[in-house]
Design an enzyme around this catalytic site. Structure first.
Site, PDB file in Angstrom:
ATOM      1  N   LYS A  16     -42.551  -4.871 -25.793  1.00 14.85           N
ATOM      2  CA  LYS A  16     -42.591  -3.425 -25.493  1.00 14.85           C
ATOM      3  C   LYS A  16     -41.315  -2.741 -25.988  1.00 14.85           C
ATOM      4  O   LYS A  16     -41.179  -1.526 -25.860  1.00 14.85           O
ATOM      5  CB  LYS A  16     -42.681  -3.197 -23.979  1.00 14.85           C
ATOM      6  CG  LYS A  16     -43.814  -3.902 -23.286  1.00 14.85           C
ATOM      7  CD  LYS A  16     -45.072  -3.082 -23.374  1.00 14.85           C
ATOM      8  CE  LYS A  16     -46.205  -3.695 -22.586  1.00 14.85           C
ATOM      9  NZ  LYS A  16     -47.401  -3.903 -23.376  1.00 14.85           N
ATOM     10  N   LYS A  66     -32.110 -16.597 -26.902  1.00 13.58           N
ATOM     11  CA  LYS A  66     -30.978 -15.992 -26.186  1.00 13.58           C
ATOM     12  C   LYS A  66     -29.718 -16.880 -26.217  1.00 13.58           C
ATOM     13  O   LYS A  66     -28.603 -16.377 -26.206  1.00 13.58           O
ATOM     14  CB  LYS A  66     -31.371 -15.657 -24.744  1.00 13.58           C
ATOM     15  CG  LYS A  66     -32.409 -14.520 -24.682  1.00 13.58           C
ATOM     16  CD  LYS A  66     -32.740 -14.113 -23.259  1.00 13.58           C
ATOM     17  CE  LYS A  66     -33.828 -13.050 -23.261  1.00 13.58           C
ATOM     18  NZ  LYS A  66     -34.135 -12.533 -21.924  1.00 13.58           N
ATOM     19  N   ASP A 102     -29.830  -8.337 -18.895  1.00 17.93           N
ATOM     20  CA  ASP A 102     -30.972  -8.616 -18.012  1.00 17.93           C
ATOM     21  C   ASP A 102     -30.597  -8.439 -16.538  1.00 17.93           C
ATOM     22  O   ASP A 102     -31.334  -7.826 -15.766  1.00 17.93           O
ATOM     23  CB  ASP A 102     -31.488 -10.053 -18.231  1.00 17.93           C
ATOM     24  CG  ASP A 102     -32.321 -10.174 -19.503  1.00 17.93           C
ATOM     25  OD1 ASP A 102     -32.833  -9.140 -19.988  1.00 17.93           O
ATOM     26  OD2 ASP A 102     -32.460 -11.301 -20.009  1.00 17.93           O
ATOM     27  N   GLY A 127     -35.778 -20.084  -9.168  1.00 18.12           N
ATOM     28  CA  GLY A 127     -35.640 -20.432 -10.585  1.00 18.12           C
ATOM     29  C   GLY A 127     -34.169 -20.595 -10.934  1.00 18.12           C
ATOM     30  O   GLY A 127     -33.292 -19.987 -10.290  1.00 18.12           O
ATOM     31  N   ALA A 128     -33.898 -21.420 -11.940  1.00 16.60           N
ATOM     32  CA  ALA A 128     -32.504 -21.651 -12.354  1.00 16.60           C
ATOM     33  C   ALA A 128     -32.404 -21.662 -13.871  1.00 16.60           C
ATOM     34  O   ALA A 128     -31.574 -22.361 -14.443  1.00 16.60           O
ATOM     35  CB  ALA A 128     -31.993 -22.962 -11.755  1.00 16.60           C
ATOM     36  N   ASN A 151     -34.650 -23.966  -6.847  1.00 14.98           N
ATOM     37  CA  ASN A 151     -35.362 -24.300  -8.085  1.00 14.98           C
ATOM     38  C   ASN A 151     -36.197 -25.554  -7.891  1.00 14.98           C
ATOM     39  O   ASN A 151     -35.859 -26.416  -7.075  1.00 14.98           O
ATOM     40  CB  ASN A 151     -34.342 -24.527  -9.219  1.00 14.98           C
ATOM     41  CG  ASN A 151     -35.002 -24.550 -10.580  1.00 14.98           C
ATOM     42  OD1 ASN A 151     -35.854 -23.697 -10.863  1.00 14.98           O
ATOM     43  ND2 ASN A 151     -34.646 -25.500 -11.417  1.00 14.98           N
ATOM     44  N   GLY A 239     -41.459  -6.816 -12.938  1.00 16.26           N
ATOM     45  CA  GLY A 239     -40.223  -6.650 -13.696  1.00 16.26           C
ATOM     46  C   GLY A 239     -40.247  -5.572 -14.764  1.00 16.26           C
ATOM     47  O   GLY A 239     -39.358  -5.556 -15.629  1.00 16.26           O
TER      48      GLY A 239
HETATM   49  P1  NAP Z   1     -36.526 -20.402 -18.383  1.00 15.08           P
HETATM   50  O1  NAP Z   1     -35.089 -20.461 -18.746  1.00 15.08           O
HETATM   51  O2  NAP Z   1     -37.543 -21.101 -19.212  1.00 15.08           O
HETATM   52  O3  NAP Z   1     -36.632 -20.957 -16.870  1.00 15.08           O
HETATM   53  C1  NAP Z   1     -37.888 -21.138 -16.257  1.00 15.08           C
HETATM   54  C2  NAP Z   1     -37.709 -21.423 -14.764  1.00 15.08           C
HETATM   55  O4  NAP Z   1     -39.021 -21.462 -14.179  1.00 15.08           O
HETATM   56  C3  NAP Z   1     -37.017 -22.747 -14.437  1.00 15.08           C
HETATM   57  O5  NAP Z   1     -36.198 -22.571 -13.313  1.00 15.08           O
HETATM   58  C4  NAP Z   1     -38.215 -23.654 -14.115  1.00 15.08           C
HETATM   59  O6  NAP Z   1     -37.912 -24.683 -13.208  1.00 15.08           O
HETATM   60  C5  NAP Z   1     -39.135 -22.663 -13.437  1.00 15.08           C
HETATM   61  N1  NAP Z   1     -40.550 -23.098 -13.439  1.00 15.08           N
HETATM   62  C6  NAP Z   1     -41.360 -23.209 -14.525  1.00 15.08           C
HETATM   63  N2  NAP Z   1     -42.605 -23.618 -14.115  1.00 15.08           N
HETATM   64  C7  NAP Z   1     -42.541 -23.772 -12.759  1.00 15.08           C
HETATM   65  C8  NAP Z   1     -43.488 -24.170 -11.778  1.00 15.08           C
HETATM   66  N3  NAP Z   1     -44.746 -24.484 -12.086  1.00 15.08           N
HETATM   67  N4  NAP Z   1     -43.096 -24.192 -10.496  1.00 15.08           N
HETATM   68  C9  NAP Z   1     -41.821 -23.875 -10.146  1.00 15.08           C
HETATM   69  N5  NAP Z   1     -40.876 -23.472 -11.034  1.00 15.08           N
HETATM   70  C10 NAP Z   1     -41.231 -23.434 -12.330  1.00 15.08           C
HETATM   71  O7  NAP Z   1     -37.044 -18.893 -18.290  1.00 15.08           O
HETATM   72  P2  NAP Z   1     -36.155 -17.586 -18.023  1.00 15.08           P
HETATM   73  O8  NAP Z   1     -35.592 -17.080 -19.288  1.00 15.08           O
HETATM   74  O9  NAP Z   1     -35.237 -17.899 -16.883  1.00 15.08           O
HETATM   75  O10 NAP Z   1     -37.268 -16.521 -17.576  1.00 15.08           O
HETATM   76  C11 NAP Z   1     -37.979 -16.653 -16.351  1.00 15.08           C
HETATM   77  C12 NAP Z   1     -39.035 -15.550 -16.265  1.00 15.08           C
HETATM   78  O11 NAP Z   1     -38.406 -14.285 -16.142  1.00 15.08           O
HETATM   79  C13 NAP Z   1     -39.898 -15.505 -17.532  1.00 15.08           C
HETATM   80  O12 NAP Z   1     -41.256 -15.555 -17.146  1.00 15.08           O
HETATM   81  C14 NAP Z   1     -39.544 -14.200 -18.195  1.00 15.08           C
HETATM   82  O13 NAP Z   1     -40.698 -13.586 -18.767  1.00 15.08           O
HETATM   83  C15 NAP Z   1     -39.013 -13.355 -17.037  1.00 15.08           C
HETATM   84  N6  NAP Z   1     -37.994 -12.384 -17.493  1.00 15.08           N
HETATM   85  C16 NAP Z   1     -38.259 -11.070 -17.345  1.00 15.08           C
HETATM   86  C17 NAP Z   1     -37.334 -10.128 -17.769  1.00 15.08           C
HETATM   87  C18 NAP Z   1     -37.618  -8.662 -17.615  1.00 15.08           C
HETATM   88  O14 NAP Z   1     -36.950  -7.846 -18.282  1.00 15.08           O
HETATM   89  N7  NAP Z   1     -38.527  -8.262 -16.746  1.00 15.08           N
HETATM   90  C19 NAP Z   1     -36.121 -10.550 -18.387  1.00 15.08           C
HETATM   91  C20 NAP Z   1     -35.874 -11.927 -18.485  1.00 15.08           C
HETATM   92  C21 NAP Z   1     -36.832 -12.837 -18.052  1.00 15.08           C
HETATM   93  P3  NAP Z   1     -37.379 -26.136 -13.716  1.00 15.08           P
HETATM   94  O15 NAP Z   1     -35.910 -25.958 -13.953  1.00 15.08           O
HETATM   95  O16 NAP Z   1     -37.683 -27.047 -12.583  1.00 15.08           O
HETATM   96  O17 NAP Z   1     -38.146 -26.456 -14.972  1.00 15.08           O
END
Ligand code: NAP
Length: 273
Positions: A16, A66, A102, A127-128, A151, A239
């Site tokens: 977007k 990133k 962010d 989440g971490a 997490n 978000g």
């Molecule tokens: P990331 O670095 O890939 O981290 C993913 C996280 O999700 C990890 O902590 C992972 O846990 C956890 N996870 C994945 N599957 C899971 C499950 N089934 N059950 C429990 N925990 C689970 O991703 P990220 O960059 O932090 O982003 C996270 C989310 O935020 C994304 O979906 C992204 O679209 C959103 N986001 C939105 C914005 C916005 O502007 N609105 C900006 C940034 C991110 P483990 O460590 O155990 O694998």
């Protein structure tokens, strides 16, 4: 002459950001172009340097680049350094400045748009990953009463606690460790909003009057938001506001003009139910 900006990602078709920045440019009278560039996974640096060589002035960086955006920077901000990740680059001659908006976007959405002041609140981040890393400092700066990270892989939450020890007092653990604890602000920063998977949260995790915030946007009521509602939470949000607020920070950093975020959030909001 029109100044050039873009967002890089892979995939990027869903982004977007071009719409958001063109609305900001119209509203502020800035003469910019902003495109989306799908970047081959092994060509991030070449794409960034090629864009700069072609006269580009700045880039937003989306998944999965990133970390590389942070690494290519010659001058990362403190919050980008602590997050180990950047979502925005600015070119100034040979200098490549990097920041991570962010977390400040999240805080601005919670506080300015949703009326949820974080000072004195008990805040839980689920989440971490990169999103939590980016959010920790801006949230801690608001002086919550408690800041916790839970997490699926508890060790990653513990690692965050160590990495941020000099900057923020954090509690960390797995989802089981949340039993018996209640929070005023619960933020889902896992990717389960995309995969529509439920999280194993104890029922009492939402304090009376809590807000539940899903970082993923445009997916309606995710399992996390449904779970919150089913335990009596009446304030739920996704978000979209975070997305627009981080874009507003980037626009102001590049152009020196702060756009109004409200009308753009309204335009992009997809109803939650
Ligand atoms: P990331 O670095 O890939 O981290 C993913 C996280 O999700 C990890 O902590 C992972 O846990 C956890 N996870 C994945 N599957 C899971 C499950 N089934 N059950 C429990 N925990 C689970 O991703 P990220 O960059 O932090 O982003 C996270 C989310 O935020 C994304 O979906 C992204 O679209 C959103 N986001 C939105 C914005 C916005 O502007 N609105 C900006 C940034 C991110 P483990 O460590 O155990 O694998």
């Amino acid at each position: 002459m029109t100044d050039r900006y873009a967002v890089l990602g892979n995939p990027i078709g869903h982004s977007k950001s071009p719409l958001i920045h063109s609305l900001f440019a119209q509203a502020t009278g800035q003469d910019i172009s902003y495109t989306a560039i799908e970047t081959p996974l092994d060509r991030f640096n070449e794409t960034v340097l090629g864009f700069r060589a072609g006269g580009g002035l700045g880039l937003n960086v989306s998944l999965p680049f990133k970390l590389q955006a942070f690494e290519i920077a010659t001058e990362p901000s403190e919050r980008a350094r602590l997050a180990g990740a950047a979502n925005c680059l600015k070119f100034d001659g040979e200098r490549i400045l990097a920041d991570n908006f962010d977390g400040v976007g999240l805080v601005n959405d919670l506080q300015n748009n949703l009326g949820c002041l974080l000072a004195g609140k008990r805040v839980l981040l689920l989440g971490a990953g990169g999103a939590t890393r980016g959010a920790l400092l801006p949230i801690a700066a608001q002086r919550p009463a408690l800041l916790a990270v839970a997490n699926r892989t508890a060790d990653k939450a513990h690692a965050l606690q160590r990495d941020f020890a000099a900057h923020a007092q954090l509690n960390s653990g797995g989802f089981d460790d949340l039993a018996g604890q209640a929070f005023d602000v619960v933020i889902n920063a896992t990717s389960t909003g995309l995969t529509q998977e439920p999280l194993p949260l104890p029922a009492g995790v939402f304090a009376p009057g809590a807000i539940a915030y899903e970082m993923v946007y445009g997916k309606g009521l995710t399992p996390f938001l449904r779970q919150a509602q089913s335990t009596g939470v009446s304030t739920v949000a996704d978000g979209v506001g975070m997305l627009v607020e981080q874009a507003a920070e980037a626009f102001a950093w590049w152009r020196g003009v702060r756009p109004e975020s409200g009308p753009v959030i309204q335009r992009l909001t997809v109803p939650l139910d």
